[in-house]
Scaffold this motif. Structure first.
Motif, PDB file in Angstrom:
ATOM      1  N   LYS A  96      49.371  12.998  -8.882  1.00  0.00           N
ATOM      2  CA  LYS A  96      49.009  12.121  -9.892  1.00  0.00           C
ATOM      3  C   LYS A  96      48.199  10.861  -9.447  1.00  0.00           C
ATOM      4  CE  LYS A  96      52.651  13.686 -13.015  1.00  0.00           C
ATOM      5  NZ  LYS A  96      54.018  13.683 -13.368  1.00  0.00           N
ATOM      6  N   ALA A  97      47.240  11.060  -8.798  1.00  0.00           N
ATOM      7  CA  ALA A  97      46.455  10.050  -8.284  1.00  0.00           C
ATOM      8  C   ALA A  97      44.977  10.434  -8.282  1.00  0.00           C
ATOM      9  CB  ALA A  97      46.778   9.819  -6.682  1.00  0.00           C
ATOM     10  N   PRO A  98      44.028   9.663  -8.184  1.00  0.00           N
ATOM     11  CA  PRO A  98      42.649  10.250  -8.530  1.00  0.00           C
ATOM     12  C   PRO A  98      41.889  10.854  -7.205  1.00  0.00           C
ATOM     13  CG  PRO A  98      42.693   7.837  -8.264  1.00  0.00           C
ATOM     14  CD  PRO A  98      43.747   8.301  -8.452  1.00  0.00           C
ATOM     15  N   PRO A  99      41.104  11.941  -7.351  1.00  0.00           N
ATOM     16  CA  PRO A  99      40.853  12.483  -6.086  1.00  0.00           C
ATOM     17  C   PRO A  99      40.385  11.496  -4.963  1.00  0.00           C
ATOM     18  CG  PRO A  99      39.927  13.495  -8.040  1.00  0.00           C
ATOM     19  CD  PRO A  99      40.436  12.249  -8.441  1.00  0.00           C
ATOM     20  N   SER A 100      39.676  10.354  -5.196  1.00  0.00           N
ATOM     21  CA  SER A 100      39.353   9.439  -4.047  1.00  0.00           C
ATOM     22  C   SER A 100      40.436   8.872  -3.112  1.00  0.00           C
ATOM     23  CB  SER A 100      38.612   8.219  -4.786  1.00  0.00           C
ATOM     24  OG  SER A 100      39.308   7.706  -5.727  1.00  0.00           O
ATOM     25  N   THR A 101      41.679   8.950  -4.042  1.00  0.00           N
ATOM     26  CA  THR A 101      42.895   8.499  -3.337  1.00  0.00           C
ATOM     27  C   THR A 101      43.541   9.600  -2.275  1.00  0.00           C
ATOM     28  OG1 THR A 101      43.352   6.985  -5.077  1.00  0.00           O
ATOM     29  CG2 THR A 101      45.235   7.646  -3.451  1.00  0.00           C
ATOM     30  N   VAL A 102      43.382  10.780  -2.894  1.00  0.00           N
ATOM     31  CA  VAL A 102      43.883  12.062  -2.262  1.00  0.00           C
ATOM     32  C   VAL A 102      42.971  12.091  -0.964  1.00  0.00           C
ATOM     33  CG1 VAL A 102      44.261  14.398  -2.442  1.00  0.00           C
ATOM     34  CG2 VAL A 102      44.819  12.982  -4.209  1.00  0.00           C
ATOM     35  N   TRP A 103      41.619  11.988  -1.254  1.00  0.00           N
ATOM     36  CA  TRP A 103      40.567  12.098  -0.264  1.00  0.00           C
ATOM     37  C   TRP A 103      40.874  11.106   0.961  1.00  0.00           C
ATOM     38  CZ3 TRP A 103      37.957  15.932   1.620  1.00  0.00           C
ATOM     39  CH2 TRP A 103      37.145  15.733   2.564  1.00  0.00           C
ATOM     40  N   ALA A 104      41.213   9.855   0.626  1.00  0.00           N
ATOM     41  CA  ALA A 104      41.408   8.865   1.466  1.00  0.00           C
ATOM     42  C   ALA A 104      42.388   9.019   2.571  1.00  0.00           C
ATOM     43  CB  ALA A 104      41.622   7.704   0.863  1.00  0.00           C
ATOM     44  N   VAL A 105      43.583   9.887   2.046  1.00  0.00           N
ATOM     45  CA  VAL A 105      44.479  10.272   3.075  1.00  0.00           C
ATOM     46  C   VAL A 105      44.106  11.271   3.686  1.00  0.00           C
ATOM     47  CG1 VAL A 105      46.600  11.293   3.155  1.00  0.00           C
ATOM     48  CG2 VAL A 105      46.274   9.432   1.324  1.00  0.00           C
ATOM     49  N   LEU A 106      43.351  12.258   3.176  1.00  0.00           N
ATOM     50  CA  LEU A 106      42.875  13.556   4.074  1.00  0.00           C
ATOM     51  C   LEU A 106      41.865  13.133   4.959  1.00  0.00           C
ATOM     52  CD1 LEU A 106      42.333  16.272   1.378  1.00  0.00           C
ATOM     53  CD2 LEU A 106      44.252  16.032   2.744  1.00  0.00           C
ATOM     54  N   ALA A 107      41.277  12.208   4.755  1.00  0.00           N
ATOM     55  CA  ALA A 107      39.971  11.625   5.739  1.00  0.00           C
ATOM     56  C   ALA A 107      40.555  10.826   6.692  1.00  0.00           C
ATOM     57  CB  ALA A 107      38.990  10.938   4.807  1.00  0.00           C
ATOM     58  N   ASP A 108      41.867  10.439   6.797  1.00  0.00           N
ATOM     59  CA  ASP A 108      42.423   9.605   7.975  1.00  0.00           C
ATOM     60  C   ASP A 108      43.064  10.318   8.801  1.00  0.00           C
ATOM     61  OD1 ASP A 108      43.677   7.955   9.483  1.00  0.00           O
ATOM     62  OD2 ASP A 108      44.433   6.279   7.906  1.00  0.00           O
ATOM     63  N   GLY A 109      42.563  10.828   9.864  1.00  0.00           N
ATOM     64  CA  GLY A 109      43.076  11.657  10.915  1.00  0.00           C
ATOM     65  C   GLY A 109      44.599  11.333  11.398  1.00  0.00           C
ATOM     66  N   SER A 110      44.431  10.033  11.468  1.00  0.00           N
ATOM     67  CA  SER A 110      45.846   9.278  11.924  1.00  0.00           C
ATOM     68  C   SER A 110      46.950   9.652  11.169  1.00  0.00           C
ATOM     69  CB  SER A 110      45.691   7.792  12.235  1.00  0.00           C
ATOM     70  OG  SER A 110      45.253   7.100  11.198  1.00  0.00           O
ATOM     71  N   ARG A 111      46.651  10.112  10.024  1.00  0.00           N
ATOM     72  CA  ARG A 111      47.839  10.365   8.919  1.00  0.00           C
ATOM     73  C   ARG A 111      48.003  11.612   8.674  1.00  0.00           C
ATOM     74  NH1 ARG A 111      47.492   6.632   3.360  1.00  0.00           N
ATOM     75  NH2 ARG A 111      49.915   7.039   3.756  1.00  0.00           N
ATOM     76  N   TYR A 112      47.526  12.579   9.473  1.00  0.00           N
ATOM     77  CA  TYR A 112      47.642  14.070   9.352  1.00  0.00           C
ATOM     78  C   TYR A 112      49.242  14.441   9.481  1.00  0.00           C
ATOM     79  CZ  TYR A 112      46.709  18.794  10.830  1.00  0.00           C
ATOM     80  OH  TYR A 112      46.709  20.355  10.826  1.00  0.00           O
ATOM     81  N   ALA A 113      49.912  13.662  10.601  1.00  0.00           N
ATOM     82  CA  ALA A 113      51.315  14.159  10.591  1.00  0.00           C
ATOM     83  C   ALA A 113      52.357  13.729   9.641  1.00  0.00           C
ATOM     84  CB  ALA A 113      51.767  13.655  12.049  1.00  0.00           C
ATOM     85  N   GLU A 114      51.705  12.707   8.684  1.00  0.00           N
ATOM     86  CA  GLU A 114      52.511  12.278   7.691  1.00  0.00           C
ATOM     87  C   GLU A 114      52.561  13.385   6.554  1.00  0.00           C
ATOM     88  OE1 GLU A 114      51.596   8.387   6.115  1.00  0.00           O
ATOM     89  OE2 GLU A 114      50.478   8.149   8.005  1.00  0.00           O
ATOM     90  N   TRP A 115      51.518  14.279   6.431  1.00  0.00           N
ATOM     91  CA  TRP A 115      51.620  15.125   5.272  1.00  0.00           C
ATOM     92  C   TRP A 115      51.602  16.635   5.783  1.00  0.00           C
ATOM     93  CZ3 TRP A 115      47.212  18.233   4.877  1.00  0.00           C
ATOM     94  CH2 TRP A 115      46.013  17.704   5.509  1.00  0.00           C
ATOM     95  N   VAL A 116      51.133  16.821   6.899  1.00  0.00           N
ATOM     96  CA  VAL A 116      51.298  18.292   7.546  1.00  0.00           C
ATOM     97  C   VAL A 116      52.654  18.633   8.111  1.00  0.00           C
ATOM     98  CG1 VAL A 116      50.419  19.955   9.380  1.00  0.00           C
ATOM     99  CG2 VAL A 116      48.911  18.445   7.901  1.00  0.00           C
ATOM    100  N   VAL A 117      53.472  19.771   7.442  1.00  0.00           N
ATOM    101  CA  VAL A 117      55.026  20.091   7.860  1.00  0.00           C
ATOM    102  C   VAL A 117      54.694  20.578   9.320  1.00  0.00           C
ATOM    103  CG1 VAL A 117      56.623  21.630   7.421  1.00  0.00           C
ATOM    104  CG2 VAL A 117      55.466  20.531   5.578  1.00  0.00           C
ATOM    105  N   GLY A 118      55.580  20.020  10.018  1.00  0.00           N
ATOM    106  CA  GLY A 118      55.914  20.534  11.335  1.00  0.00           C
ATOM    107  C   GLY A 118      55.303  19.358  12.728  1.00  0.00           C
ATOM    108  N   THR A 119      54.216  18.860  12.054  1.00  0.00           N
ATOM    109  CA  THR A 119      53.759  17.855  13.104  1.00  0.00           C
ATOM    110  C   THR A 119      54.367  16.459  13.304  1.00  0.00           C
ATOM    111  OG1 THR A 119      52.387  16.999  11.474  1.00  0.00           O
ATOM    112  CG2 THR A 119      51.378  18.889  12.644  1.00  0.00           C
ATOM    113  N   SER A 120      54.636  15.828  14.293  1.00  0.00           N
ATOM    114  CA  SER A 120      55.377  14.751  14.718  1.00  0.00           C
ATOM    115  C   SER A 120      54.341  13.490  14.742  1.00  0.00           C
ATOM    116  CB  SER A 120      56.236  14.963  15.608  1.00  0.00           C
ATOM    117  OG  SER A 120      55.712  15.152  16.907  1.00  0.00           O
ATOM    118  N   SER A 121      53.355  13.778  15.289  1.00  0.00           N
ATOM    119  CA  SER A 121      52.020  12.723  15.521  1.00  0.00           C
ATOM    120  C   SER A 121      50.792  13.475  15.496  1.00  0.00           C
ATOM    121  CB  SER A 121      52.419  12.188  16.870  1.00  0.00           C
ATOM    122  OG  SER A 121      52.212  12.842  17.965  1.00  0.00           O
TER     123      SER A 121
END
Length: 169
Positions: free
Chosen positions: A9-34
């Protein structure tokens, strides 16, 4: 096939902003800590981020490389997991009204993951994707709420009545 989807429940631009920020990868990928950039500019093709996986006292360092990027709509990654080999992870964003439909398709490419991959492992991958998409949705929906508050000139959800404290103080 390990294909899963979720309506965020967010626009594609908001979802893309999270995916495009490599420093946030560990926030959404299960099993990663940093996570941290190690090569190129994420999410451009051939850019890579390093990430850490912790299993009890053991810590493993791996990397994910961008294999294809169509800005704003498609990201294809190759995750390197040491002895387990590599996996292809394709993420597609589709506008769905004012929201975003996210599709994730993951398949092993090389190594032990490919040799061991069978129908018995599919439910485990689906569980991981459900958790991953849940995390991604939480981040994106929170980011979208924050942007909306900023657009309307409100930095927080505190109202003047609650900001002053209880009556009589």
């Amino acid at each position: 096939m390990a294909v899963r989807h979720r309506l965020i429940k967010a626009p594609p631009s908001t979802v893309w902003a999270v995916l495009a920020d490599g420093s946030r990868y560990a926030e959404w990928v299960v099993g990663t800590s940093s996570s941290r950039p190690i090569h190129g500019h994420w999410p451009r093709t051939d850019a890579a981020i390093g990430y850490e996986v912790r299993i009890g006292p053991v810590s493993l360092t791996n990397r994910t490389t961008v294999r294809f990027c169509e800005e704003g709509s498609r990201l294809e990654l190759e995750a390197h997991a040491g002895a387990l080999g590599t996996a292809r992870i394709a993420i597609e964003l589709r506008p769905w009204g004012e929201h975003c439909l996210v599709l994730v398709d993951e398949h092993p490419l090389q190594g032990a993951g490919g040799w061991l991959h069978n129908a018995a492992f599919e439910p485990l991958i689906h569980l991981r994707h459900r958790a991953m998409l849940g995390r991604l949705a939480g981040l994106c929906e929170a980011d979208g709420d924050q942007r909306q508050r900023q657009r309307h000139g409100r930095a927080s959800t505190t109202t003047p009545a609650t900001a002053a404290g209880p009556q009589g103080e």
